[in-house]
Enzyme design. Sequence first.
Site, PDB file in Angstrom:
ATOM      1  N   ASP A  74       1.107  -1.158  -0.088  1.00 34.35           N
ATOM      2  CA  ASP A  74      -0.132  -0.150   0.239  1.00 34.35           C
ATOM      3  C   ASP A  74       0.915   1.240  -0.047  1.00 34.35           C
ATOM      4  O   ASP A  74       1.891   1.501   0.828  1.00 34.35           O
ATOM      5  CB  ASP A  74      -0.822  -0.070   1.388  1.00 34.35           C
ATOM      6  N   ASN A 102       1.941   5.351 -10.555  1.00 30.03           N
ATOM      7  CA  ASN A 102       0.532   5.534 -11.202  1.00 30.03           C
ATOM      8  C   ASN A 102      -0.627   4.995 -10.294  1.00 30.03           C
ATOM      9  O   ASN A 102      -1.837   5.139 -10.731  1.00 30.03           O
ATOM     10  CB  ASN A 102       0.827   4.446 -12.391  1.00 30.03           C
ATOM     11  N   TYR A 173     -10.383  14.283  -7.338  1.00 28.90           N
ATOM     12  CA  TYR A 173      -9.524  13.469  -8.040  1.00 28.90           C
ATOM     13  C   TYR A 173      -8.478  14.654  -8.611  1.00 28.90           C
ATOM     14  O   TYR A 173      -7.177  14.684  -8.722  1.00 28.90           O
ATOM     15  CB  TYR A 173     -10.148  12.664  -9.331  1.00 28.90           C
ATOM     16  N   LYS A 177      -4.504  15.539  -8.326  1.00 32.84           N
ATOM     17  CA  LYS A 177      -3.622  15.701  -9.236  1.00 32.84           C
ATOM     18  C   LYS A 177      -2.972  16.896  -9.350  1.00 32.84           C
ATOM     19  O   LYS A 177      -1.624  17.209 -10.087  1.00 32.84           O
ATOM     20  CB  LYS A 177      -4.206  15.203 -10.715  1.00 32.84           C
ATOM     21  N   THR A 209      -9.637   1.531 -19.685  1.00 30.06           N
ATOM     22  CA  THR A 209      -9.130   0.856 -18.397  1.00 30.06           C
ATOM     23  C   THR A 209     -10.126   0.629 -17.496  1.00 30.06           C
ATOM     24  O   THR A 209     -11.379   0.771 -17.757  1.00 30.06           O
ATOM     25  CB  THR A 209      -7.915   1.669 -17.505  1.00 30.06           C
TER      26      THR A 209
END
Length: 267
Positions: A74, A102, A173, A177, A209
Amino acid sequence: MTNAHAHTTSALPIAEQVVLVTGGARGLGAAVVKAFFQEGAALVINYRHSADAAHELAEAIRARGGQALAVEADVTDFRAVVAMFDAARAEFDRPVSTVINNALVDFSFNGDERDGADEISYAALEAQYRGTVGGALNVIQGAMSGFREIGSGRVVNVGTNLFQNPVVPYHDYTAAKAALLSLTRTFAKDLGPSGVRVNMVSGGLLRTTDASSATPAEVFDAIAAGTPLGHVTTPEEFASAITFFASPASRAVTGQNLVVDNGLVMD
């Protein structure tokens, strides 16, 4: 370490590198692992839950004559990250030379189910910060002793084009980023004298994905229609750009954010 030595070791060919990909078992991470395998690198495939996929990918690479190790960790747990780097050194008898940040904290790219600005909680942002920024911080710091040993290092952080073009406001999110881009640039400045280059590769929605599997087909089609090249970026196209930042061709590049989205965002 002299500056000349840093310049020499920053030109280490990919085929002589040990590359660690966080979240490397599935989706974009697996595409990145495969791209580096094609370049001859030894691979450390990090995973948290996807044990079967990670070990199957590592076995497939070894069956084709490559070097690969699947390691559970983790990335938000620094002790687990340190143990992962120790396992990589024990397996390959040399330090990790490149890390690809990633790994993504549980997130589904489905705009219909997102929390709007008037309802999203700070806890949602905090969870993404912990995974995106905290995870990258742990991995970079875990890599530094090896980077200093070999006199260079390469860090590639995976970003997004949503903070330039927030067509779908994934507030948590995107904020995480954006913070990672800031970390990319401040770390590039701070670690440059040690021969460490830190860059970001940012894409939009990838086709397809696990994270983007919930995205409706009409959204993909609309994005494709809005790009000069007429299609949605694939994980393989994105992964190819990542390998550039690990290669000697990018040895004079640091602190940069390369947008790879078929021209949807031009920045």
